[in-house]
Design a protein around this motif. Structure first.
Motif, PDB file in Angstrom:
ATOM      1  N   GLY A 444      -6.198  40.233  20.565  1.00 34.40           N
ATOM      2  CA  GLY A 444      -7.367  39.853  21.345  1.00 34.40           C
ATOM      3  C   GLY A 444      -7.271  38.110  21.426  1.00 34.40           C
ATOM      4  O   GLY A 444      -6.286  37.472  20.699  1.00 34.40           O
ATOM      5  N   ILE A 445      -8.130  37.740  22.100  1.00 37.04           N
ATOM      6  CA  ILE A 445      -8.533  36.306  21.976  1.00 37.04           C
ATOM      7  C   ILE A 445      -9.706  35.821  21.509  1.00 37.04           C
ATOM      8  O   ILE A 445     -10.817  36.403  22.098  1.00 37.04           O
ATOM      9  CB  ILE A 445      -8.118  35.841  23.565  1.00 37.04           C
ATOM     10  N   VAL A 446      -9.958  34.789  20.542  1.00 30.73           N
ATOM     11  CA  VAL A 446     -11.214  34.362  20.139  1.00 30.73           C
ATOM     12  C   VAL A 446     -11.255  32.999  20.436  1.00 30.73           C
ATOM     13  O   VAL A 446     -10.509  32.151  19.921  1.00 30.73           O
ATOM     14  CB  VAL A 446     -11.432  34.764  18.543  1.00 30.73           C
ATOM     15  N   GLY A 447     -12.538  32.280  21.098  1.00 30.63           N
ATOM     16  CA  GLY A 447     -12.854  31.044  21.272  1.00 30.63           C
ATOM     17  C   GLY A 447     -13.701  30.513  20.210  1.00 30.63           C
ATOM     18  O   GLY A 447     -14.856  31.086  19.937  1.00 30.63           O
ATOM     19  N   ILE A 448     -13.099  29.622  19.112  1.00 21.59           N
ATOM     20  CA  ILE A 448     -13.809  29.073  17.992  1.00 21.59           C
ATOM     21  C   ILE A 448     -14.433  27.578  18.489  1.00 21.59           C
ATOM     22  O   ILE A 448     -13.551  26.817  18.784  1.00 21.59           O
ATOM     23  CB  ILE A 448     -13.360  29.206  16.670  1.00 21.59           C
ATOM     24  N   VAL A 449     -15.575  27.308  18.336  1.00 19.53           N
ATOM     25  CA  VAL A 449     -15.903  26.042  18.794  1.00 19.53           C
ATOM     26  C   VAL A 449     -17.279  25.650  17.834  1.00 19.53           C
ATOM     27  O   VAL A 449     -17.491  26.092  17.093  1.00 19.53           O
ATOM     28  CB  VAL A 449     -16.846  26.176  20.101  1.00 19.53           C
ATOM     29  N   GLY A 450     -17.651  24.206  17.958  1.00 20.91           N
ATOM     30  CA  GLY A 450     -18.922  23.806  17.556  1.00 20.91           C
ATOM     31  C   GLY A 450     -18.521  22.873  16.284  1.00 20.91           C
ATOM     32  O   GLY A 450     -17.637  22.598  16.096  1.00 20.91           O
ATOM     33  N   CYS A 451     -19.675  22.691  15.734  1.00 21.61           N
ATOM     34  CA  CYS A 451     -19.903  21.327  15.112  1.00 21.61           C
ATOM     35  C   CYS A 451     -19.390  21.469  13.474  1.00 21.61           C
ATOM     36  O   CYS A 451     -18.818  22.467  13.188  1.00 21.61           O
ATOM     37  CB  CYS A 451     -21.264  21.033  15.200  1.00 21.61           C
ATOM     38  N   ASN A 452     -19.755  20.596  12.625  1.00 21.46           N
ATOM     39  CA  ASN A 452     -20.286  20.719  11.304  1.00 21.46           C
ATOM     40  C   ASN A 452     -21.513  20.899  11.108  1.00 21.46           C
ATOM     41  O   ASN A 452     -22.431  20.215  11.703  1.00 21.46           O
ATOM     42  CB  ASN A 452     -19.490  19.471  10.509  1.00 21.46           C
ATOM     43  N   ASN A 453     -21.900  21.227   9.930  1.00 23.73           N
ATOM     44  CA  ASN A 453     -23.496  21.525   9.456  1.00 23.73           C
ATOM     45  C   ASN A 453     -23.169  21.313   7.873  1.00 23.73           C
ATOM     46  O   ASN A 453     -22.542  22.135   7.094  1.00 23.73           O
ATOM     47  CB  ASN A 453     -24.062  22.635   9.904  1.00 23.73           C
ATOM     48  N   PRO A 454     -23.755  20.201   7.290  1.00 27.17           N
ATOM     49  CA  PRO A 454     -23.777  19.963   5.748  1.00 27.17           C
ATOM     50  C   PRO A 454     -24.539  21.297   4.803  1.00 27.17           C
ATOM     51  O   PRO A 454     -24.278  21.360   3.918  1.00 27.17           O
ATOM     52  CB  PRO A 454     -24.573  18.856   5.502  1.00 27.17           C
ATOM     53  N   LYS A 455     -25.320  22.131   5.755  1.00 23.29           N
ATOM     54  CA  LYS A 455     -25.875  23.356   5.006  1.00 23.29           C
ATOM     55  C   LYS A 455     -24.797  24.146   4.579  1.00 23.29           C
ATOM     56  O   LYS A 455     -25.004  25.237   3.836  1.00 23.29           O
ATOM     57  CB  LYS A 455     -26.869  24.134   5.946  1.00 23.29           C
ATOM     58  N   VAL A 456     -23.440  24.408   5.398  1.00 22.08           N
ATOM     59  CA  VAL A 456     -22.311  25.127   4.755  1.00 22.08           C
ATOM     60  C   VAL A 456     -21.141  24.151   4.476  1.00 22.08           C
ATOM     61  O   VAL A 456     -20.962  22.899   5.003  1.00 22.08           O
ATOM     62  CB  VAL A 456     -21.779  25.980   5.995  1.00 22.08           C
ATOM     63  N   ARG A 457     -20.181  24.768   3.823  1.00 17.16           N
ATOM     64  CA  ARG A 457     -19.100  23.998   3.322  1.00 17.16           C
ATOM     65  C   ARG A 457     -18.371  23.427   4.451  1.00 17.16           C
ATOM     66  O   ARG A 457     -17.743  24.147   5.121  1.00 17.16           O
ATOM     67  CB  ARG A 457     -18.281  24.959   2.402  1.00 17.16           C
ATOM     68  N   HIS A 458     -18.064  22.228   4.450  1.00 18.48           N
ATOM     69  CA  HIS A 458     -17.327  21.401   5.588  1.00 18.48           C
ATOM     70  C   HIS A 458     -16.038  22.148   5.848  1.00 18.48           C
ATOM     71  O   HIS A 458     -15.418  22.123   4.963  1.00 18.48           O
ATOM     72  CB  HIS A 458     -17.423  20.119   5.275  1.00 18.48           C
ATOM     73  N   ASN A 459     -16.174  22.521   7.173  1.00 18.76           N
ATOM     74  CA  ASN A 459     -14.572  23.089   7.741  1.00 18.76           C
ATOM     75  C   ASN A 459     -14.335  24.505   7.061  1.00 18.76           C
ATOM     76  O   ASN A 459     -13.163  24.890   7.669  1.00 18.76           O
ATOM     77  CB  ASN A 459     -13.784  22.015   7.691  1.00 18.76           C
ATOM     78  N   HIS A 460     -14.832  24.752   6.188  1.00 20.92           N
ATOM     79  CA  HIS A 460     -14.526  26.170   5.392  1.00 20.92           C
ATOM     80  C   HIS A 460     -14.542  27.434   6.442  1.00 20.92           C
ATOM     81  O   HIS A 460     -13.654  28.059   6.564  1.00 20.92           O
ATOM     82  CB  HIS A 460     -15.383  26.317   4.148  1.00 20.92           C
TER      83      HIS A 460
END
Ligand code: XCC
Ligand code: SF4
Length: 632
Positions: A444-460
């Protein structure tokens, strides 16, 4: 102006990206706070806000609804939890759609100026794309020169924002017919971008729309106006003006800053500014000037989405994503950070004051106190860009040499996968991709998008979900700060095929593409819509039937809410990795995560754990394959 750091950040734990921790530690030594520090100072964050249960829409309030039912269940006007939560969400969608679409308006104005021959510093670069868009919108291109076509197109596109009457948006001609039928049936066909956004504000004013279903349906309508017209227009016109991206090599992460060069960061969203800055900075004249000031030359690096724009088209290195803007300044090696709008933390001015960095704002609609404001204007683009670049160069001798620390990490990435580029890699037709999907080589194909949020581990979560999916033979495409995260993690390098499952690996090797494809900036989520629409039409199905999904693992902006909503409206199963402020209404939460599927074919799914999220996304893809009768 060093500040007292009250709460220290567990630097080693907050990011999955190399180089981040050492700069957070440096920030603390230098007495500089970052978003992570300020988030700690904000604790505990307001629970009413988190649940979406506070309303400030009139001055009888603010009103808050008690989520446990022992306190007030109605605001002064009688609005209950369902109304308040839905209204707040609708306002988020309105703001997000406004940001994307107002960006589109700015590009459209430059496009019109070029069409009319008024702007000498910009030109029509991708004439093929111009013609194809014109024809799709019913503008005949026969016997017309490109400027004539562009003039007619500009007029139609101008109408998208505020045309009178109830006719659908013209850009919906790009959407699959089956989608249009679904939207017609649901009564969510958008008429004009500004109108839908304006209606969001009207509906959420005290004493107008109190029905959560009706409010959310208008949210869907507004988001469609964003995705299929506003953002879509920004993408198309940027391609026409600056060229449609093709695969291009570049480097990513803070290590792209250079010790003995004048470092300029372009940050924000609109390529009208950033492309000019890059062009001028790379000119002989400016490179020479830099040498006069003792540097080896000028080095431009991108940040956030305007960074994606110049990365994709010009191969400009990208220094980082949203949460790294302050860190770039903290390296002490940035002479100027040049910004337009969106996702510019006002804090960069405070951080810059602790070093020598000049923050230069350029947009009449985005001033930041403490920054130098030099208004950008397309008519004098080159002159203004020169003035700005010169300020950066002249600032080089002020660099605090004893306080410079550039992390050494950087990595190669291939970016520039527009739909056109993907088609080209496939040999001009979708057939090979469809075959690979159909026989299960790619699941399949998945589109991943969006920001960073310091509430969660950055880029993890960004990289974990991507890795979990590619290893299961799911092709990952994406935009925005996700794509920067993936690039910095090496997922956009050809070597990343080793992390892919055997089927995906084979396909990537044959086509010579990485398993994670960089499709652009936030507005370029529209490219994902086009790709999904084309796949669905080629297969004779609708988008919800495709083995596809979307994900915004670390989202924070209102733009991301609009994007998520138009993904859902377009029939995509859409994962959110950070809980949206809707949990104060069971009814609204249920509509978004269940009921909406019966109306538009897509729905939201909320899961903070990236491994679990990837599993669920994969299972959804498998379910869709079953329904298509494809091998699992
Ligand atoms: Fe902003 Fe577009 Fe989000 Fe990144 S991803 S934090 S909106 S820059 Ni679009
Ligand atoms: Fe309170 Fe109603 Fe006014 Fe909102 S609109 S602040 S719920 S009185």
């Amino acid at each position: 102006m060093a500040e007292y750091i009250k709460y220290r950040v567990p630097a080693r734990g907050v990011s999955a990206t190399k180089g981040v921790a050492e700069l957070i530690e440096k920030a603390e030594e230098d007495g500089v706070k970052t978003a992570w520090h300020r988030l700690l100072e904000q604790q505990p964050q307001c629970a009413f806000g988190q649940l979406g249960l506070c309303c400030r829409n009139c001055n009888m309030g603010p009103c808050r609804i008690d989520p446990f039912g022992s306190g007030p269940t109605k605001g002064v006007c009688g609005a209950g939890a369902d109304t308040i939560v839905a209204r707040n969400l609708l306002r988020m969608i309105a703001a997000g759609a406004a940001a994307h679409s107002d960006h589109a308006r700015d590009v459209a104005e430059v496009f019109k100026g070029v069409a009319e021959g008024r702007l000498q510093y910009y030109r029509l670069t991708d004439v093929e794309k111009l013609k194809s868009l014109a024809e799709t919108l019913g503008i005949s291109t026969e016997n017309k020169d490109e400027h004539e076509i562009a003039r007619e197109l500009a007029e139609v596109l101008e109408g998208e924002f505020g045309k009178p009457g109830d006719e659908p948006l013209r850009m919906l001609a790009l959407a699959p017919k089956k989608r249009i039928k679904v939207w017609e049936k649901a009564g969510v066909i958008p008429r004009a971008i500004d109108r839908e956004i304006c209606e969001c504000m009207h509906r959420t004013h005290i004493g107008v729309d109190a029905d959560p279903v009706s409010l959310l349906l208008h949210g869907i309508r507004t988001s469609i106006a964003d995705g299929w017209s506003g953002s879509m227009m920004a993408t198309y016109l940027s391609d026409i003006l600056f060229g449609t991206p093709k695969p291009i090599k570049a480097e990513a992460n803070l290590g792209v800053l250079k010790e003995d060069y004048v470092n300029i960061i372009v940050h924000g969203h609109n390529p009208i500014l950033s492309t000019k800055i890059v062009e001028v900075a790379m000119s002989e004249e400016m490179q020479e000037l830099a040498k006069k000031y003792g540097a080896k030359g000028v080095n431009v690096a991108g940040m956030c989405c305007t960074g994606n724009e110049v990365l994709m088209r010009l191969g400009v290195p990208i220094a980082g994503n949203f949460l790294m803007q302050e860190l770039a300044v903290i390296t002490g090696a940035v002479e100027a950070i040049i910004v337009d709008y969106q996702c510019i933390m006002p804090a960069i001015v405070d951080v810059a004051q602790c070093y020598h960095t000049k923050v230069i704002t350029t947009e009449p609609k985005a001033h930041i106190p403490g920054a130098i404001h030099i208004e950008f204007n397309a008519e004098k683009a080159d002159e203004i860009a020169k003035e700005i670049v010169r300020i950066a160069i002249e600032n080089y001798p002020n660099r605090p040499r004893d306080r410079v620390h550039i992390p050494k990490h950087k990595i190669e990435a291939i970016a520039g996968f527009s739909v056109e580029a993907i088609l080209e890699a496939l040999g001009g037709t979708l057939e090979p991709l469809i075959n690979a999907l159909r026989d299960g080589t790619i699941k399949g194909i998945v589109g991943i998008v969006g920001c960073n949020n310091p509430k969660v581990r950055h880029n993890h979560s960004h990289v974990t979900i991507a890795k979990e999916l590619i290893k299961r033979d799911v092709l990952v495409v994406g935009t925005g700060c996700w794509s920067i995260a993936a690039a910095m993690d090496g997922l956009m390098s050809p070597k990343a095929v080793d992390l892919a499952g055997p089927g995906l690996k084979k396909v990537c090797e044959t086509l010579n593409i990485p398993p994670c494809l960089h499709m652009g900036s936030c507005v370029d989520c529209s490219r994902i819509l086009i790709a999904l629409g084309a796949l669905a039409e080629a297969l004779g199905v609708d988008i919800p039937d495709l083995p596809a999904a979307g994900s915004a693992p670390e989202w924070m902006s209102e733009k991301a809410v609009s994007i998520g909503t138009y993904f859902v409206a377009s029939g995509v199963f859409t994962h959110l990795g950070v809980v949206p402020p809707v949990m104060g209404s069971q009814k609204v939460a249920k509509i978004l995560t269940e009921d909406v599927e019966d109306i538009v074919g897509g729905k939201f799914y909320v899961e903070p754990d990236p491994v679990k999220a990837a599993e669920t996304i994969y299972n959804v893809i498998i379910e869709k394959r079953k329904k298509l009768g494809w091998p699992l």
